[in-house]
Design a protein around this motif. Structure first.
Motif, PDB file in Angstrom:
ATOM      1  N   GLN A 113     -19.243 -19.152 -29.758  1.00 31.17           N
ATOM      2  CA  GLN A 113     -18.007 -18.356 -29.731  1.00 31.17           C
ATOM      3  C   GLN A 113     -16.897 -19.026 -30.535  1.00 31.17           C
ATOM      4  O   GLN A 113     -16.133 -18.354 -31.223  1.00 31.17           O
ATOM      5  CB  GLN A 113     -17.573 -18.130 -28.280  1.00 31.17           C
ATOM      6  N   VAL A 114     -16.801 -20.331 -30.451  1.00 27.29           N
ATOM      7  CA  VAL A 114     -15.794 -21.059 -31.229  1.00 27.29           C
ATOM      8  C   VAL A 114     -16.045 -20.864 -32.719  1.00 27.29           C
ATOM      9  O   VAL A 114     -15.111 -20.640 -33.499  1.00 27.29           O
ATOM     10  CB  VAL A 114     -15.807 -22.559 -30.871  1.00 27.29           C
ATOM     11  N   ILE A 115     -17.313 -20.943 -33.127  1.00 28.19           N
ATOM     12  CA  ILE A 115     -17.644 -20.783 -34.546  1.00 28.19           C
ATOM     13  C   ILE A 115     -17.292 -19.372 -35.022  1.00 28.19           C
ATOM     14  O   ILE A 115     -16.672 -19.187 -36.078  1.00 28.19           O
ATOM     15  CB  ILE A 115     -19.127 -21.096 -34.780  1.00 28.19           C
ATOM     16  N   ASP A 116     -17.665 -18.360 -34.244  1.00 31.00           N
ATOM     17  CA  ASP A 116     -17.333 -16.977 -34.617  1.00 31.00           C
ATOM     18  C   ASP A 116     -15.825 -16.781 -34.708  1.00 31.00           C
ATOM     19  O   ASP A 116     -15.310 -16.197 -35.668  1.00 31.00           O
ATOM     20  CB  ASP A 116     -17.904 -16.002 -33.571  1.00 31.00           C
ATOM     21  N   PHE A 117     -15.115 -17.266 -33.690  1.00 30.96           N
ATOM     22  CA  PHE A 117     -13.667 -17.093 -33.620  1.00 30.96           C
ATOM     23  C   PHE A 117     -12.974 -17.796 -34.787  1.00 30.96           C
ATOM     24  O   PHE A 117     -12.073 -17.244 -35.420  1.00 30.96           O
ATOM     25  CB  PHE A 117     -13.171 -17.662 -32.286  1.00 30.96           C
ATOM     26  N   MET A 118     -13.438 -18.989 -35.090  1.00 28.92           N
ATOM     27  CA  MET A 118     -12.777 -19.785 -36.116  1.00 28.92           C
ATOM     28  C   MET A 118     -12.856 -19.119 -37.480  1.00 28.92           C
ATOM     29  O   MET A 118     -11.852 -18.996 -38.188  1.00 28.92           O
ATOM     30  CB  MET A 118     -13.417 -21.174 -36.184  1.00 28.92           C
ATOM     31  N   TRP A 119     -14.053 -18.630 -37.857  1.00 25.21           N
ATOM     32  CA  TRP A 119     -14.181 -18.051 -39.188  1.00 25.21           C
ATOM     33  C   TRP A 119     -13.493 -16.700 -39.310  1.00 25.21           C
ATOM     34  O   TRP A 119     -12.974 -16.357 -40.365  1.00 25.21           O
ATOM     35  CB  TRP A 119     -15.654 -17.928 -39.581  1.00 25.21           C
ATOM     36  N   VAL A 120     -13.460 -15.926 -38.244  1.00 28.41           N
ATOM     37  CA  VAL A 120     -12.726 -14.656 -38.275  1.00 28.41           C
ATOM     38  C   VAL A 120     -11.247 -14.914 -38.515  1.00 28.41           C
ATOM     39  O   VAL A 120     -10.590 -14.267 -39.341  1.00 28.41           O
ATOM     40  CB  VAL A 120     -12.936 -13.872 -36.963  1.00 28.41           C
ATOM     41  N   ILE A 121     -10.701 -15.869 -37.796  1.00 28.85           N
ATOM     42  CA  ILE A 121      -9.279 -16.193 -37.937  1.00 28.85           C
ATOM     43  C   ILE A 121      -8.992 -16.771 -39.320  1.00 28.85           C
ATOM     44  O   ILE A 121      -8.111 -16.314 -40.051  1.00 28.85           O
ATOM     45  CB  ILE A 121      -8.837 -17.179 -36.840  1.00 28.85           C
ATOM     46  N   VAL A 122      -9.765 -17.784 -39.719  1.00 24.58           N
ATOM     47  CA  VAL A 122      -9.469 -18.504 -40.957  1.00 24.58           C
ATOM     48  C   VAL A 122      -9.723 -17.630 -42.188  1.00 24.58           C
ATOM     49  O   VAL A 122      -8.861 -17.504 -43.070  1.00 24.58           O
ATOM     50  CB  VAL A 122     -10.313 -19.800 -41.044  1.00 24.58           C
ATOM     51  N   VAL A 123     -10.881 -16.996 -42.240  1.00 22.67           N
ATOM     52  CA  VAL A 123     -11.275 -16.279 -43.457  1.00 22.67           C
ATOM     53  C   VAL A 123     -10.607 -14.918 -43.556  1.00 22.67           C
ATOM     54  O   VAL A 123      -9.937 -14.608 -44.556  1.00 22.67           O
ATOM     55  CB  VAL A 123     -12.811 -16.141 -43.525  1.00 22.67           C
ATOM     56  N   PHE A 124     -10.759 -14.084 -42.544  1.00 20.40           N
ATOM     57  CA  PHE A 124     -10.259 -12.708 -42.663  1.00 20.40           C
ATOM     58  C   PHE A 124      -8.736 -12.630 -42.645  1.00 20.40           C
ATOM     59  O   PHE A 124      -8.134 -11.929 -43.470  1.00 20.40           O
ATOM     60  CB  PHE A 124     -10.849 -11.842 -41.546  1.00 20.40           C
ATOM     61  N   VAL A 125      -8.104 -13.338 -41.725  1.00 18.05           N
ATOM     62  CA  VAL A 125      -6.635 -13.276 -41.668  1.00 18.05           C
ATOM     63  C   VAL A 125      -6.026 -13.915 -42.911  1.00 18.05           C
ATOM     64  O   VAL A 125      -5.102 -13.358 -43.531  1.00 18.05           O
ATOM     65  CB  VAL A 125      -6.119 -13.956 -40.388  1.00 18.05           C
ATOM     66  N   ALA A 126      -6.553 -15.070 -43.299  1.00 16.45           N
ATOM     67  CA  ALA A 126      -6.021 -15.740 -44.493  1.00 16.45           C
ATOM     68  C   ALA A 126      -6.239 -14.882 -45.734  1.00 16.45           C
ATOM     69  O   ALA A 126      -5.344 -14.750 -46.586  1.00 16.45           O
ATOM     70  CB  ALA A 126      -6.687 -17.100 -44.658  1.00 16.45           C
ATOM     71  N   SER A 127      -7.420 -14.273 -45.847  1.00 14.29           N
ATOM     72  CA  SER A 127      -7.702 -13.425 -47.004  1.00 14.29           C
ATOM     73  C   SER A 127      -6.785 -12.202 -47.028  1.00 14.29           C
ATOM     74  O   SER A 127      -6.294 -11.792 -48.091  1.00 14.29           O
ATOM     75  CB  SER A 127      -9.157 -12.973 -46.969  1.00 14.29           C
TER      76      SER A 127
END
Length: 616
Positions: free
Chosen positions: A157-171
């Motif tokens: 869950q941490v891995i899923d949450f981290m990449w959604v936040i970092v990649v999608f929001v930042a992009s």
């Protein structure tokens, strides 16, 4: 091919350390040995997220290229771009996704969950006897099982949450800023609202998740307690009373779950409201900017596509976040039981017990359970090598406790117990108990075959030795006729939980066969023949007499006739030794033993005080 990946992590690789009692350290203890696979899962998740963002961004560019270009020269002008994007869509993204799936389904979570459960089981198995006396076995099992899966789930869950936040929001921020600074405003407000909601709700979900986990474990423990004692429930016609016990536990667990669900429902409602506002605000702003010529159709498509993707993923993120803290709460709850330090441990310099003669010395032993009423008071006794003594006394006199201390199921308050001059507290528990054979009154068998239960006495014994022990314990007659519900017969028949498919006398004979097979130099018989009928007892007494030859024996019995022929009888009362001698000597003294003998030989062994008996 998948089997290759399934064996990359050995879940049963033993770590000598015990799990720590702090949350971060608890996670690190289990995750550190598998860090390369965690890094690989992180990399695969990052690749999938970047590929998805690249596809969304290129869709907008494709719309603009199609609106500006012509069909005649489109492939000539944009062919290499399309080929590159096709490579991402058809090859790179599926490859990253498949890698992520293999890591998630075949490599990391299954083996990691098994490893956590295995190491926790090993640690709990090393706990003292008192640890298990003070808890439901079903509750302990639930915590071991739940904690393993919760640690693994929270990692993914941490891995899923981290990449959604970092990649999608930042992009989304980068793309929106490249179009128009005003496009960032709705997104920034949405992120602020999302963070505020998460900050308020998630810690509360974590606390309520821990409470729900505890209630769930307690429910499992109570139900297992009822089923494990179903004979007592039936015999005392307490079905209705136990229904209320179960009903109360189920209601408590349901109430705790509803407390948690109230937060989750409120959280979902707020999230969907904020998502709707984000879509509406972004769509209206994008339309306005297109009308005034500040956004292209492709940029509008990308903006709306990213926002729709973010709102869809926000639900997943929030559920992942709440699920994460739900699992963390479960881990915290389980950790409080599992990660307790061992209450009774071997010393660092503990040596192996070596029994050369079998002398047992109780040196001014004093003991009480959990600091309560003193059970043993200054017990001083030496059992000579090869001597057979009988411990006599009313219930609660301290006989079984004295034997338990010799086996080091508990530690003394003061004094010492020595075997051939070796203090039992300075030798390993395994070597101590390997040197002592025990038959108890309350015989519980493992839900395995008769063969496995007898072989528990000596794991390397062959079938010939098992059958010899079985005959000596007068158990061969009934074992030959056993058939379990699956059709397994004789030694292969399974005995049910705690041996419930056998009578008390049959279980006792299996226990005696087990000790006969063990053939330890010290023998403890705690009401060893209490569950046997007179005919079988007479047969087994002959075998026990043979078994006692050359061994130091401590026998406990309320039925005094079974131990009257011992070399010496030790009479205990209220935690003290008050008389010692042979059967004849004690009868001559007319003390407590003589009174107990008179009462028992008259047909009833009462539990009244000596002065009450004497007054008659």
């Amino acid at each position: 091919m998948l089997r290759f990946f399934e064996h990359l992590i050995d879940p049963f690789a033993v770590d000598a350390q015990s799990p720590p009692g702090r949350l971060i350290a608890f996670y690190r203890f289990f995750l550190q040995p598998v860090w390369p696979y965690i890094v690989a899962l992180l990399a695969a998740g990052l690749a999938v997220s970047l590929a998805e963002v690249a596809i969304y961004a290129y869709i907008g560019r494709l719309v603009d290229m199609m609106s500006k270009g012509t069909a005649a020269n489109f492939l000539t002008e944009y062919g290499w771009q399309l080929a590159g994007m096709a490579l991402v869509v058809v090859v790179l993204r599926p490859l990253a996704t498949i890698t992520q799936i293999v890591l998630s389904n075949q490599i990391l979570p299954p083996a990691l969950t098994a490893r956590i459960r295995w190491l926790n089981h090993l640690h709990v198995l090393g706990q003292s006897y008192a640890f298990f006396q003070n808890d439901f076995s079903g509750r302990i099992v639930t915590k071991i099982v739940q904690t393993g899966s919760s640690v693994t789930q929270s990692l993914t869950q941490v891995i899923d949450f981290m990449w959604v936040i970092v990649v999608f929001v930042a992009s989304a921020f980068v793309i929106f800023l490249s179009v128009d600074v005003w496009m960032v405003v709705p997104l920034a407000l949405w992120i602020a609202a999302f963070a505020s909601v998460a900050f308020y709700f998630v810690p509360r979900v974590r606390r309520r998740a821990a409470a729900a986990s505890e209630a769930r474990s307690l429910l499992t423990g109570k139900l297992a307690d009822i089923y494990g004692n179903i004979q007592t429930v039936k015999l005392f016609a307490r079905d209705g009373r136990e229904e209320e016990t179960a009903r109360s536990a189920i209601a408590e667990q349901t109430g705790r779950q509803l407390d948690q669900n109230r937060l989750l429902t409120t959280l979902a409602a707020l999230l969907h409201t904020s998502n709707a506002l984000l879509i509406g605000a972004t769509g209206a702003l994008a339309l306005h900017l297109w009308l005034v010529g500040r956004m292209s159709p492709g940029e509008t498509a990308v903006a709306l596509g990213l926002v729709m993707r973010l709102t869809v993923m926000s639900g997943r993120v929030m559920m992942t976040l709440t699920g994460l803290f739900d699992n963390v709460g479960t881990v915290e709850d389980g950790m409080r039981t599992i990660a307790r330090p061992h209450g009774l441990v071997d010393r660092e310099d503990a040596s192996e017990l070596v029994v050369t003669q079998g002398e047992i010395a109780f040196d001014h032993v004093r003991f009480s359970y959990d600091g309560g009423k003193t059970v043993l008071r200054d017990v001083d006794l030496v059992v000579k090598p090869g001597e057979r003594i009988g411990l006599v006394g009313r219930s609660g006199a301290g006989k079984t406790t004295l034997v338990s201390l010799m086996l080091r199921l508990y530690d003394l308050e003061s004094g010492a117990i020595r075997i051939d001059g070796q203090d039992v507290s300075t030798v390993t528990q395994a070597s101590l108990r390997a040197a002592i054979g025990v038959v108890t009154q309350d015989t519980a068998l493992l839900n395995r075959s008769i063969r496995d239960n007898i072989r528990f006495g000596r794991p390397d014994a062959d079938d010939t030795e098992i059958e010899t022990a079985m005959r000596r314990a007068a158990a061969d007659g009934f074992i030959a006729g056993l058939v379990d519900p699956r059709g397994r017969k004789g030694l292969d028949a399974h005995v049910g939980e705690r041996g419930v498919k056998l009578s008390g006398g049959q279980r006792q004979r299996i226990a005696i066969a087990r000790v006969l097979l063990k053939d330890a130099p010290i023998l403890v018989l705690d009401e060893a023949t209490s569950a046997l009928d007179s005919e079988i007892e007479a047969v087994i007494q002959e075998q026990l007499t043979s078994l006692m030859d050359g061994k130091t024996v401590i026998a406990i019995a309320h039925r005094l006739s079974t131990i009257a022929a011992m070399d010496r009888l030790v009479v205990m009362d209220e935690g003290r030794i008050i008389e010692m001698g042979t059967h004849a000597e004690l009868l001559e003294r007319q003390g407590l033993y003589a009174q107990l003998w008179a009462r028992q030989s008259g047909g009833f062994l009462g539990d009244r005080a000596p002065h009450e008996i004497a007054a008659e």
